[in-house]
Write a protein that holds these residues in place. Structure first.
Motif, PDB file in Angstrom:
ATOM      1  N   THR A 260       0.896  -1.302   0.028  1.00  0.00           N
ATOM      2  CA  THR A 260      -0.089  -0.191   0.176  1.00  0.00           C
ATOM      3  C   THR A 260       0.978   1.197   0.023  1.00  0.00           C
ATOM      4  O   THR A 260       0.609   2.115  -0.895  1.00  0.00           O
ATOM      5  CB  THR A 260      -1.011   0.012   1.116  1.00  0.00           C
ATOM      6  OG1 THR A 260      -1.785  -1.308   1.333  1.00  0.00           O
ATOM      7  CG2 THR A 260      -1.839   1.173   1.036  1.00  0.00           C
ATOM      8  N   ALA A 261       1.630   1.466   1.036  1.00  0.00           N
ATOM      9  CA  ALA A 261       2.144   2.704   1.208  1.00  0.00           C
ATOM     10  C   ALA A 261       3.904   2.533   1.605  1.00  0.00           C
ATOM     11  O   ALA A 261       4.223   1.425   1.892  1.00  0.00           O
ATOM     12  CB  ALA A 261       1.720   3.660   2.167  1.00  0.00           C
ATOM     13  N   LEU A 262       4.437   3.690   1.868  1.00  0.00           N
ATOM     14  CA  LEU A 262       5.816   3.643   2.396  1.00  0.00           C
ATOM     15  C   LEU A 262       6.088   4.885   3.361  1.00  0.00           C
ATOM     16  O   LEU A 262       5.339   5.781   3.395  1.00  0.00           O
ATOM     17  CB  LEU A 262       6.877   3.863   1.162  1.00  0.00           C
ATOM     18  CG  LEU A 262       6.992   2.599   0.096  1.00  0.00           C
ATOM     19  CD1 LEU A 262       7.368   3.540  -1.074  1.00  0.00           C
ATOM     20  CD2 LEU A 262       7.819   1.637   0.634  1.00  0.00           C
ATOM     21  N   ALA A 263       6.947   4.403   4.423  1.00  0.00           N
ATOM     22  CA  ALA A 263       7.444   5.473   5.462  1.00  0.00           C
ATOM     23  C   ALA A 263       8.679   5.325   5.831  1.00  0.00           C
ATOM     24  O   ALA A 263       9.106   4.269   5.686  1.00  0.00           O
ATOM     25  CB  ALA A 263       6.486   5.425   6.464  1.00  0.00           C
ATOM     26  N   PHE A 264       9.257   6.706   6.043  1.00  0.00           N
ATOM     27  CA  PHE A 264      10.705   6.427   6.551  1.00  0.00           C
ATOM     28  C   PHE A 264      10.730   6.674   8.260  1.00  0.00           C
ATOM     29  O   PHE A 264      10.444   7.651   8.416  1.00  0.00           O
ATOM     30  CB  PHE A 264      11.690   7.628   5.864  1.00  0.00           C
ATOM     31  CG  PHE A 264      13.034   7.220   6.133  1.00  0.00           C
ATOM     32  CD1 PHE A 264      13.776   6.154   5.345  1.00  0.00           C
ATOM     33  CD2 PHE A 264      13.740   8.291   6.905  1.00  0.00           C
ATOM     34  CE1 PHE A 264      15.247   6.166   5.845  1.00  0.00           C
ATOM     35  CE2 PHE A 264      15.205   8.124   7.383  1.00  0.00           C
ATOM     36  CZ  PHE A 264      15.794   7.098   6.654  1.00  0.00           C
ATOM     37  N   MET A 265      11.140   5.598   8.764  1.00  0.00           N
ATOM     38  CA  MET A 265      11.025   5.730  10.222  1.00  0.00           C
ATOM     39  C   MET A 265      12.131   5.045  10.830  1.00  0.00           C
ATOM     40  O   MET A 265      12.513   3.816  10.408  1.00  0.00           O
ATOM     41  CB  MET A 265       9.651   4.764  10.736  1.00  0.00           C
ATOM     42  CG  MET A 265       8.290   5.516  10.372  1.00  0.00           C
ATOM     43  SD  MET A 265       6.901   4.803  11.018  1.00  0.00           S
ATOM     44  CE  MET A 265       6.920   3.085  10.501  1.00  0.00           C
ATOM     45  N   ASN A 266      12.685   5.634  12.017  1.00  0.00           N
ATOM     46  CA  ASN A 266      13.832   4.982  12.657  1.00  0.00           C
ATOM     47  C   ASN A 266      14.821   4.635  11.666  1.00  0.00           C
ATOM     48  O   ASN A 266      15.505   3.466  11.718  1.00  0.00           O
ATOM     49  CB  ASN A 266      13.376   3.684  13.388  1.00  0.00           C
ATOM     50  CG  ASN A 266      14.418   3.214  14.421  1.00  0.00           C
ATOM     51  OD1 ASN A 266      15.030   3.656  14.693  1.00  0.00           O
ATOM     52  ND2 ASN A 266      14.444   1.928  14.561  1.00  0.00           N
ATOM     53  N   ASN A 267      15.118   5.637  10.759  1.00  0.00           N
ATOM     54  CA  ASN A 267      16.394   5.620   9.862  1.00  0.00           C
ATOM     55  C   ASN A 267      15.986   4.162   8.758  1.00  0.00           C
ATOM     56  O   ASN A 267      16.830   3.600   8.458  1.00  0.00           O
ATOM     57  CB  ASN A 267      17.638   5.418  10.306  1.00  0.00           C
ATOM     58  CG  ASN A 267      17.949   6.524  11.035  1.00  0.00           C
ATOM     59  OD1 ASN A 267      17.461   7.777  10.566  1.00  0.00           O
ATOM     60  ND2 ASN A 267      18.740   6.877  12.182  1.00  0.00           N
ATOM     61  N   THR A 268      14.867   3.657   8.565  1.00  0.00           N
ATOM     62  CA  THR A 268      14.476   2.634   7.740  1.00  0.00           C
ATOM     63  C   THR A 268      13.262   2.967   6.927  1.00  0.00           C
ATOM     64  O   THR A 268      12.352   3.690   7.316  1.00  0.00           O
ATOM     65  CB  THR A 268      14.097   1.319   8.751  1.00  0.00           C
ATOM     66  OG1 THR A 268      15.191   1.329   9.697  1.00  0.00           O
ATOM     67  CG2 THR A 268      14.014   0.083   8.065  1.00  0.00           C
ATOM     68  N   ILE A 269      13.432   2.472   5.612  1.00  0.00           N
ATOM     69  CA  ILE A 269      12.308   2.557   4.744  1.00  0.00           C
ATOM     70  C   ILE A 269      11.299   1.148   5.083  1.00  0.00           C
ATOM     71  O   ILE A 269      11.573   0.176   5.199  1.00  0.00           O
ATOM     72  CB  ILE A 269      12.912   2.463   3.324  1.00  0.00           C
ATOM     73  CG1 ILE A 269      13.603   3.695   3.005  1.00  0.00           C
ATOM     74  CG2 ILE A 269      11.595   2.365   2.280  1.00  0.00           C
ATOM     75  CD1 ILE A 269      14.282   3.325   1.777  1.00  0.00           C
ATOM     76  N   MET A 270      10.130   1.628   5.568  1.00  0.00           N
ATOM     77  CA  MET A 270       9.120   0.615   5.833  1.00  0.00           C
ATOM     78  C   MET A 270       8.056   0.666   4.668  1.00  0.00           C
ATOM     79  O   MET A 270       7.586   1.433   4.332  1.00  0.00           O
ATOM     80  CB  MET A 270       8.514   1.093   7.115  1.00  0.00           C
ATOM     81  CG  MET A 270       9.383   1.156   8.345  1.00  0.00           C
ATOM     82  SD  MET A 270       9.856  -0.302   9.025  1.00  0.00           S
ATOM     83  CE  MET A 270      10.715   0.059  10.365  1.00  0.00           C
TER      84      MET A 270
END
Length: 616
Positions: A260-270
């Motif tokens: 579905t989507a992407l996010a950049f969290m905790n220096n990681t691409i999710m």
């Protein structure tokens, strides 16, 4: 021949190399010189070593713990041993039957049942919205992976775009045998990495547990969520349960698609899908995309997480939620800058399992929709209908809770009749937090959201809510166009913003153009101040805004998206000037393969790419 026989109350299993004498109810093994016995919970492992064969043979024998003794208390003056409970008898029967059927036959049986359901039980022809021949036509058709490939650039790519634009979307690795909805495909990332004006493109599957199990099987073995309707759906779910009970699938590893989507969290691409954990991804220096694995935030994440978490541009905190068919139907939580997930806040005032795809945040609050699309788990499990549907009598609400609440005591629900939003654009506080302004696309008519998306019209609205009075004090449509997938300058998330950039749906999910809206013109009839059309038979996806490095005005930056020309069959990466009156194209990249229409994207700057834990 010499052999060792173990007598057992089930049919003979012959593991010797030559046919032995027929011995009823015996297991015949070859000569064993060494035996290592390893005890594990509920399992005994025997490893045998044959002097004539260097290959070890390992046999796993399931050991069931002894049941507790039954009651022997006197009854009517007589000592009586109570019979085991019916469920225990049933479980014992299932275990015995399980041992009688070899694993390969269990798999073949489930596959045959799936084929039987698809060919003889499922109604034909299928509805167009779930017929693979219709859903996967044209540029919705799946493609194969593409390793990092250098691309031809037309124009000049701005230096602020050094980094990577990545877009997620469904791309089934196998052509579905049964009903298939657009939302059901395996996740695939299409990444274009930019450095010094050069571009490298790559397409890779997100290697979820589900993807790898079907890859091993060589065919689809998971039921599609939107195929779980009617008698065929009930039977298909039953076959899936058999696969789980017979060890073909382990639910501990999830069932997610991450599409579905992407996010950049905790220096990681999710990579995100709201009914499962995120999948951590890695973009390599050469432009490749790798799957690291399922991410549960140190064991603190339960069941799943929204595909649209909100990252505060000032604090760096992440605000998110999960929802499901089991009470509490909505749970709100936040994730600290260090990646530590805080405890869930159950929202028991969310009284019915409903579809909650997105949230909005302000500097003070988190905002949730309670729309008319509701989950129907009973209908799904009984085969009486689809897993989701529209409840016409329900009045949509908006829930507002302080961002740092520790329980739901301060949650306020405000009725907003006819307001069903799937994606928020932005929200902010006014009057010292007494009022909240929410901008989101209202879906009309909402009953077609799953089956006839071509009939949907998305009306962008600005809703003003007074928290002290507990009611809507202002509501206005911002455009007559069919607009969805809105983005803003991410630096203004949760703060008052002036501009938004929206996709023109023609129809969903094909995007015929991009518009720019000016909220300062909200008192007029239409807030659209700039438009970019992609031309005849050329469509795009959701835009993404990237601001210029040197700062400047709120709209001083570029819009990124993938486009596809259905006439030529070519796909491109497009860069538009967000500040210009016509959203001028400043650069484009001809891609080495077609990019199917998909969902949400993300831009990660070069500085953040270097923060990835495994970047080398």
């Amino acid at each position: 021949m010499d052999a060792i026989s173990f007598h057992a109350p089930f049919p003979r299993l012959n593991l010797s190399s030559t046919p032995p004498k027929a011995t009823p109810f015996a297991i015949t093994l070859p000569i064993i010189t060494n035996i290592r016995l390893e005890r594990r919970p509920y399992q005994t492992q025997l490893t045998t070593h044959s002097p004539t064969n260097t290959t070890d043979t390992t046999a796993l024998i399931e050991a069931t713990p002894s049941p507790p003794p039954h009651s022997t208390e006197p009854v009517n003056g007589k000592q009586r041993k109570e019979p085991p409970p019916p469920l225990e008898n049933a479980a014992r029967t299932v275990r015995q039957l399980y041992k009688l059927v070899p694993s390969c036959l269990r798999v073949m049986l489930c596959n045959a049942l799936d084929d039987l359901i698809s060919n003889f039980v499922e109604p034909h022809p299928l509805q167009s919205s779930v017929n693979p021949k219709d859903v996967l036509a044209g540029n919705y058709a799946p493609i194969g992976e593409m390793p990092p490939t250098k691309c031809t650039v037309e124009g000049q790519l701005p230096s602020c775009l050094d980094g990577a634009y990545i877009r997620n979307g469904p791309n089934p690795q196998f052509i579905p045998k049964a009903a298939y909805h657009l939302f059901d495909g395996d996740g695939m990332l299409h990444a274009i990495q930019i450095s010094g004006g050069q571009a490298t493109f790559c397409s890779r599957f997100i290697r979820t547990y589900r993807f790898t199990k079907e890859e091993e099987a060589g065919l689809p073995i998971y039921p599609n969520f939107f195929a779980l309707a009617g008698v065929a759906g009930f039977m298909r779910l039953a076959v899936f349960v058999v696969r789980v009970l017979t060890g073909q699938i382990n639910l501990v590893h999830g069932v997610g698609l991450a599409n579905t989507a992407l996010a950049f969290m905790n220096n990681t691409i999710m990579a995100l899908w709201e009914s499962d954990f995120p999948y951590a991804m890695q973009l390599t220096p050469d432009g490749d995309v790798e799957t690291i694995g399922r991410w549960d935030f140190g064991g603190k994440l339960r069941m799943g997480m929204t595909a649209h978490p909100k990252v505060d541009p000032v604090t760096g905190e992440v605000f998110a939620f999960r929802y499901g068919p089991i009470s509490p139907f909505l749970n709100y939580f936040r994730i600290g800058v260090d990646g530590t997930k805080q405890p869930d806040i159950p929202i028991f005032s969310f009284q019915q399992p409903s579809f909650v795809h997105d949230l909005a945040i302000t500097e003070r609050y988190a905002i949730f929709p309670d729309m008319q699309i509701v989950m129907k788990p009973l209908a799904m499990f009984t085969g009486m209908g689809p897993p989701m549907g529209c409840e016409a009598r329900k009045v949509p609400r908006v829930g507002i809770i302080p961002r740092y609440a520790t329980d739901e005591s301060e949650m306020k629900w405000i009725e907003v009749p006819g307001f069903n939003f799937v994606h928020s654009v932005n929200a902010w506080d006014e009057k010292g937090g007494e009022e909240v302004v929410l901008v989101a696309a209202n879906i009309v008519p909402v009953e077609h959201i799953l089956e006839r998306m071509d009939l949907l019209h998305c009306c962008l609205e600005m809703v003003r809510i007074n928290l002290r009075e507990g009611k809507v004090v202002g509501r206005r449509a911002l455009s007559r166009k069919n607009l969805e997938w809105g983005v803003i300058n991410p630096k203004f998330l949760g703060r008052k913003s002036r501009y938004a950039f929206m996709a023109i749906l023609d129809p969903m999910i094909k995007v015929s153009g991009i518009v720019k809206l000016d909220f300062d013109r909200a008192s007029g009839e239409d807030c659209v101040v700039a438009t970019r059309s992609f031309g005849k038979r050329c469509f795009a996806g959701e835009p993404f805004f990237v601001g210029k490095e040197e700062g400047g005005d709120e709209d001083d930056g570029y819009l990124l998206t993938y486009t596809h020309n259905e006439g030529s069959g070519e796909s491109s990466f497009m860069v538009m000037d967000a500040k210009s009156s016509t959203l001028d194209i400043v650069a484009s990249v001809r891609l080495p393969q077609r990019v199917p229409y998909g969902f949400h994207g993300l831009f990660v700057c070069q500085r953040d790419l270097h923060k990835q834990k495994n970047w080398q």
